[in-house]
Design a protein around this motif. Structure first.
Motif, PDB file in Angstrom:
ATOM      1  N   ASP A 135       0.831  -1.212   0.000  1.00 16.40           N
ATOM      2  CA  ASP A 135       0.000   0.000   0.000  1.00 16.40           C
ATOM      3  C   ASP A 135       0.867   1.264   0.000  1.00 16.40           C
ATOM      4  O   ASP A 135       0.594   2.210  -0.736  1.00 16.40           O
ATOM      5  N   GLU A 136       1.889   1.268   0.834  1.00 16.29           N
ATOM      6  CA  GLU A 136       2.791   2.433   0.887  1.00 16.29           C
ATOM      7  C   GLU A 136       3.526   2.612  -0.440  1.00 16.29           C
ATOM      8  O   GLU A 136       3.730   3.731  -0.904  1.00 16.29           O
ATOM      9  N   THR A 137       3.924   1.498  -1.016  1.00 19.71           N
ATOM     10  CA  THR A 137       4.612   1.546  -2.306  1.00 19.71           C
ATOM     11  C   THR A 137       3.692   2.128  -3.381  1.00 19.71           C
ATOM     12  O   THR A 137       4.087   3.006  -4.150  1.00 19.71           O
ATOM     13  N   ASN A 138       2.450   1.667  -3.401  1.00 22.17           N
ATOM     14  CA  ASN A 138       1.500   2.165  -4.405  1.00 22.17           C
ATOM     15  C   ASN A 138       1.200   3.643  -4.197  1.00 22.17           C
ATOM     16  O   ASN A 138       1.029   4.386  -5.173  1.00 22.17           O
ATOM     17  N   THR A 139       1.121   4.069  -2.934  1.00 18.87           N
ATOM     18  CA  THR A 139       0.924   5.492  -2.641  1.00 18.87           C
ATOM     19  C   THR A 139       2.123   6.300  -3.146  1.00 18.87           C
ATOM     20  O   THR A 139       1.961   7.367  -3.746  1.00 18.87           O
ATOM     21  N   TYR A 140       3.310   5.776  -2.911  1.00 21.95           N
ATOM     22  CA  TYR A 140       4.530   6.425  -3.418  1.00 21.95           C
ATOM     23  C   TYR A 140       4.475   6.531  -4.941  1.00 21.95           C
ATOM     24  O   TYR A 140       4.689   7.607  -5.506  1.00 21.95           O
ATOM     25  N   TYR A 141       4.159   5.436  -5.608  1.00 24.22           N
ATOM     26  CA  TYR A 141       4.074   5.450  -7.078  1.00 24.22           C
ATOM     27  C   TYR A 141       3.046   6.486  -7.551  1.00 24.22           C
ATOM     28  O   TYR A 141       3.273   7.209  -8.528  1.00 24.22           O
ATOM     29  N   LEU A 142       1.917   6.544  -6.854  1.00 27.41           N
ATOM     30  CA  LEU A 142       0.848   7.469  -7.245  1.00 27.41           C
ATOM     31  C   LEU A 142       1.325   8.921  -7.115  1.00 27.41           C
ATOM     32  O   LEU A 142       1.151   9.722  -8.038  1.00 27.41           O
ATOM     33  N   HIS A 143       1.946   9.242  -5.982  1.00 24.30           N
ATOM     34  CA  HIS A 143       2.369  10.626  -5.740  1.00 24.30           C
ATOM     35  C   HIS A 143       3.514  11.043  -6.649  1.00 24.30           C
ATOM     36  O   HIS A 143       3.651  12.213  -6.982  1.00 24.30           O
ATOM     37  N   GLN A 144       4.337  10.067  -7.032  1.00 26.17           N
ATOM     38  CA  GLN A 144       5.468  10.370  -7.911  1.00 26.17           C
ATOM     39  C   GLN A 144       5.053  10.318  -9.384  1.00 26.17           C
ATOM     40  O   GLN A 144       5.888  10.548 -10.263  1.00 26.17           O
ATOM     41  N   GLY A 145       3.815   9.996  -9.645  1.00 21.70           N
ATOM     42  CA  GLY A 145       3.366   9.904 -11.034  1.00 21.70           C
ATOM     43  C   GLY A 145       3.945   8.713 -11.772  1.00 21.70           C
ATOM     44  O   GLY A 145       4.037   8.707 -12.996  1.00 21.70           O
ATOM     45  N   VAL A 146       4.348   7.682 -11.032  1.00 22.14           N
ATOM     46  CA  VAL A 146       4.973   6.506 -11.646  1.00 22.14           C
ATOM     47  C   VAL A 146       3.916   5.542 -12.193  1.00 22.14           C
ATOM     48  O   VAL A 146       4.062   4.991 -13.283  1.00 22.14           O
ATOM     49  N   ALA A 147       2.840   5.342 -11.443  1.00 21.94           N
ATOM     50  CA  ALA A 147       1.810   4.372 -11.825  1.00 21.94           C
ATOM     51  C   ALA A 147       0.561   4.623 -10.988  1.00 21.94           C
ATOM     52  O   ALA A 147       0.610   5.325  -9.974  1.00 21.94           O
ATOM     53  N   VAL A 148      -0.551   4.057 -11.439  1.00 21.29           N
ATOM     54  CA  VAL A 148      -1.809   4.142 -10.692  1.00 21.29           C
ATOM     55  C   VAL A 148      -2.247   2.714 -10.381  1.00 21.29           C
ATOM     56  O   VAL A 148      -2.797   2.015 -11.233  1.00 21.29           O
ATOM     57  N   ILE A 149      -1.923   2.266  -9.170  1.00 21.48           N
ATOM     58  CA  ILE A 149      -2.257   0.895  -8.762  1.00 21.48           C
ATOM     59  C   ILE A 149      -2.941   0.959  -7.401  1.00 21.48           C
ATOM     60  O   ILE A 149      -2.457   1.626  -6.491  1.00 21.48           O
ATOM     61  N   ASP A 186      -5.842  -9.161  -5.847  1.00 28.19           N
ATOM     62  CA  ASP A 186      -6.057  -8.028  -4.941  1.00 28.19           C
ATOM     63  C   ASP A 186      -5.692  -6.675  -5.540  1.00 28.19           C
ATOM     64  O   ASP A 186      -6.263  -5.655  -5.161  1.00 28.19           O
ATOM     65  N   TYR A 187      -4.716  -6.657  -6.442  1.00 27.11           N
ATOM     66  CA  TYR A 187      -4.203  -5.370  -6.923  1.00 27.11           C
ATOM     67  C   TYR A 187      -4.273  -5.293  -8.443  1.00 27.11           C
ATOM     68  O   TYR A 187      -3.942  -6.263  -9.123  1.00 27.11           O
ATOM     69  N   ASN A 188      -4.675  -4.127  -8.941  1.00 26.70           N
ATOM     70  CA  ASN A 188      -4.487  -3.889 -10.373  1.00 26.70           C
ATOM     71  C   ASN A 188      -4.397  -2.394 -10.653  1.00 26.70           C
ATOM     72  O   ASN A 188      -4.653  -1.567  -9.776  1.00 26.70           O
ATOM     73  N   ALA A 209       0.365   0.072 -19.663  1.00 31.11           N
ATOM     74  CA  ALA A 209       0.213  -1.376 -19.514  1.00 31.11           C
ATOM     75  C   ALA A 209      -0.666  -1.717 -18.319  1.00 31.11           C
ATOM     76  O   ALA A 209      -0.607  -1.049 -17.285  1.00 31.11           O
ATOM     77  N   TYR A 210      -1.454  -2.764 -18.489  1.00 31.82           N
ATOM     78  CA  TYR A 210      -2.297  -3.257 -17.403  1.00 31.82           C
ATOM     79  C   TYR A 210      -1.465  -4.133 -16.476  1.00 31.82           C
ATOM     80  O   TYR A 210      -0.803  -5.083 -16.919  1.00 31.82           O
ATOM     81  N   ILE A 211      -1.504  -3.806 -15.184  1.00 31.21           N
ATOM     82  CA  ILE A 211      -0.748  -4.516 -14.151  1.00 31.21           C
ATOM     83  C   ILE A 211      -1.736  -5.212 -13.223  1.00 31.21           C
ATOM     84  O   ILE A 211      -2.714  -4.601 -12.802  1.00 31.21           O
ATOM     85  N   ASP A 212      -1.482  -6.461 -12.893  1.00 30.15           N
ATOM     86  CA  ASP A 212      -2.413  -7.242 -12.083  1.00 30.15           C
ATOM     87  C   ASP A 212      -1.594  -8.213 -11.239  1.00 30.15           C
ATOM     88  O   ASP A 212      -0.802  -8.979 -11.773  1.00 30.15           O
ATOM     89  N   PHE A 213      -1.776  -8.152  -9.923  1.00 31.55           N
ATOM     90  CA  PHE A 213      -0.995  -9.085  -9.112  1.00 31.55           C
ATOM     91  C   PHE A 213      -1.654  -9.428  -7.791  1.00 31.55           C
ATOM     92  O   PHE A 213      -2.586  -8.766  -7.337  1.00 31.55           O
ATOM     93  N   GLU A 214      -1.120 -10.472  -7.207  1.00 31.48           N
ATOM     94  CA  GLU A 214      -1.540 -10.963  -5.898  1.00 31.48           C
ATOM     95  C   GLU A 214      -0.296 -10.960  -5.014  1.00 31.48           C
ATOM     96  O   GLU A 214       0.797 -11.248  -5.490  1.00 31.48           O
ATOM     97  N   ALA A 215      -0.475 -10.601  -3.755  1.00 31.05           N
ATOM     98  CA  ALA A 215       0.661 -10.567  -2.828  1.00 31.05           C
ATOM     99  C   ALA A 215       0.435 -11.580  -1.725  1.00 31.05           C
ATOM    100  O   ALA A 215      -0.637 -11.645  -1.136  1.00 31.05           O
ATOM    101  N   LYS A 216       1.462 -12.374  -1.457  1.00 28.84           N
ATOM    102  CA  LYS A 216       1.363 -13.395  -0.412  1.00 28.84           C
ATOM    103  C   LYS A 216       2.667 -13.440   0.365  1.00 28.84           C
ATOM    104  O   LYS A 216       3.736 -13.298  -0.213  1.00 28.84           O
ATOM    105  N   GLU A 217       2.551 -13.662   1.661  1.00 34.81           N
ATOM    106  CA  GLU A 217       3.772 -13.887   2.425  1.00 34.81           C
ATOM    107  C   GLU A 217       3.675 -15.203   3.161  1.00 34.81           C
ATOM    108  O   GLU A 217       2.582 -15.687   3.452  1.00 34.81           O
ATOM    109  N   THR A 218       4.826 -15.771   3.451  1.00 34.77           N
ATOM    110  CA  THR A 218       4.847 -17.064   4.133  1.00 34.77           C
ATOM    111  C   THR A 218       5.961 -17.083   5.177  1.00 34.77           C
ATOM    112  O   THR A 218       6.991 -16.441   5.008  1.00 34.77           O
ATOM    113  N   ARG A 219       5.705 -17.836   6.269  1.00 31.84           N
ATOM    114  CA  ARG A 219       6.736 -18.037   7.290  1.00 31.84           C
ATOM    115  C   ARG A 219       7.595 -19.248   6.945  1.00 31.84           C
ATOM    116  O   ARG A 219       8.593 -19.517   7.611  1.00 31.84           O
ATOM    117  N   ASN A 220       7.161 -19.956   5.917  1.00 29.39           N
ATOM    118  CA  ASN A 220       7.894 -21.133   5.478  1.00 29.39           C
ATOM    119  C   ASN A 220       9.266 -20.717   4.934  1.00 29.39           C
ATOM    120  O   ASN A 220       9.392 -19.705   4.275  1.00 29.39           O
TER     121      ASN A 220
END
Lengths: 198, 198
Positions: free
Chosen positions: B41-55, B89-91, B97-108
């Motif tokens: 979320d913070e990364t996407n906010t950064y991208y938005l404010h810097q005009g890098v991308a809208v995600i 979750d994210y697009n 270009a259309y960007i679409d992704f899912e984010a997952k974390e694991t303790r494994n």
């Protein structure tokens, strides 16, 4: 037998609604009585099944305050509030291109009121245009049962002219593009997008 | 004074969290203790404010059953249930270009379990790839604090091999791409996307 989408979700038929069962209403292709949202949902489902595009409506944002976790059953949200959306309602991908739009309908005969267009949606559209996304409004005039695709930069221009509270229909007829309505798909907006951008 | 985003929303500071206030933790750029979702979320906010991308992250889908409309105050949802998301979750859009992704974390430590990846998400990813969208997983291994971008077609391949319940980490190291983590942006996944697709 349960009919299912390719993704395994059960098929929810909306064709049980009157306008599609009554042959006397056959000329009414755009599904009068259906909301614009329902027509667009059906159109997007059609596009998805035909492999034309992947476009979804975003869920309504809800602020959850309190959740109960009963034993042996699903979590129940007991207090929550609707939040104002910070983006447009629909987005997705069509032949590699990013598609982003908002759908609005009005009972007004001569103009499209801007009161339901929020500043953050306009801001979002500016950002999408900066990223070379394809961005527009779908506007249905209910009395005439006409749907127009109006590119975002036109709406932004009217929005920025503070004295304007609406866009005259004659301007939408001039700068916008009539979207073909039918039975499948109901509102073939990607045909218009293709003519404009591809 | 309320700090506001360009869209008029108040700025919600997440920098009050420990890892950014404690100078002894300065080396911990990826914000250990933050969830992957918060970092993105913070990364996407950064991208938005810097005009890098809208995600944006899509809102969690909720089935509303009962709503109260008290006089002189906002509607209160009194019964609602979480629905399973039918997409990722994210697009958004990055340089057209259309960007679409899912984010997952694991303790494994040695593999990424596929149990949290749902069939409809895989189906959605197949559809996005058919439309030439850019589609991937961001996977964080918590123990090593490493983030990988793994393109969707790899995940689909492992998912389709029914006997596999997880993707070995060594395979992710081989087929995936390490994502640079830092302070701003925290998870610079678009740098990796740019190297791969542009």
């Amino acid at each position: 037998m349960t009919i299912r989408y390719p993704n395994g979700q059960p098929y929810t038929s909306k064709s049980s609604l009157p306008s599609h069962h009554n042959p006397l209403k056959k000329s009414n292709y755009s599904g009068r009585g259906m909301t614009l949202e329902q027509d667009i949902d059906e159109t997007n489902t059609y596009y998805l099944h035909q492999g034309v595009a992947v476009i979804h409506k975003k869920p309504t944002p809800i602020q959850v305050v309190h959740v109960d976790y009963p034993k042996r059953s699903a979590a129940v949200i007991r207090e929550a509030y609707y939040k104002q959306a910070s983006t447009t309602d629909y987005n997705g991908v069509f032949q590699g291109a990013y598609i982003d739009f908002e759908a609005k309908e009005t009972r007004n005969k001569t103009s499209f009121p801007l009161k339901n267009v929020h500043e953050h949606q306009i801001e979002h559209m500016r950002q999408v245009l900066t990223q070379s996304g394809i961005c527009f409004f779908l506007i249905r005039f209910q009395p005439a049962d006409e749907v127009y695709l109006l590119e975002a930069h036109h709406v932004i221009k009217y929005y920025d002219e503070q004295q304007r509270k609406s866009i005259p229909k004659k301007d939408i007829e001039q700068y916008g593009h009539t979207v073909k309505t039918g039975l499948h798909p109901r509102i073939d907006f990607l045909k218009t997008v293709k003519q404009l951008y591809f």
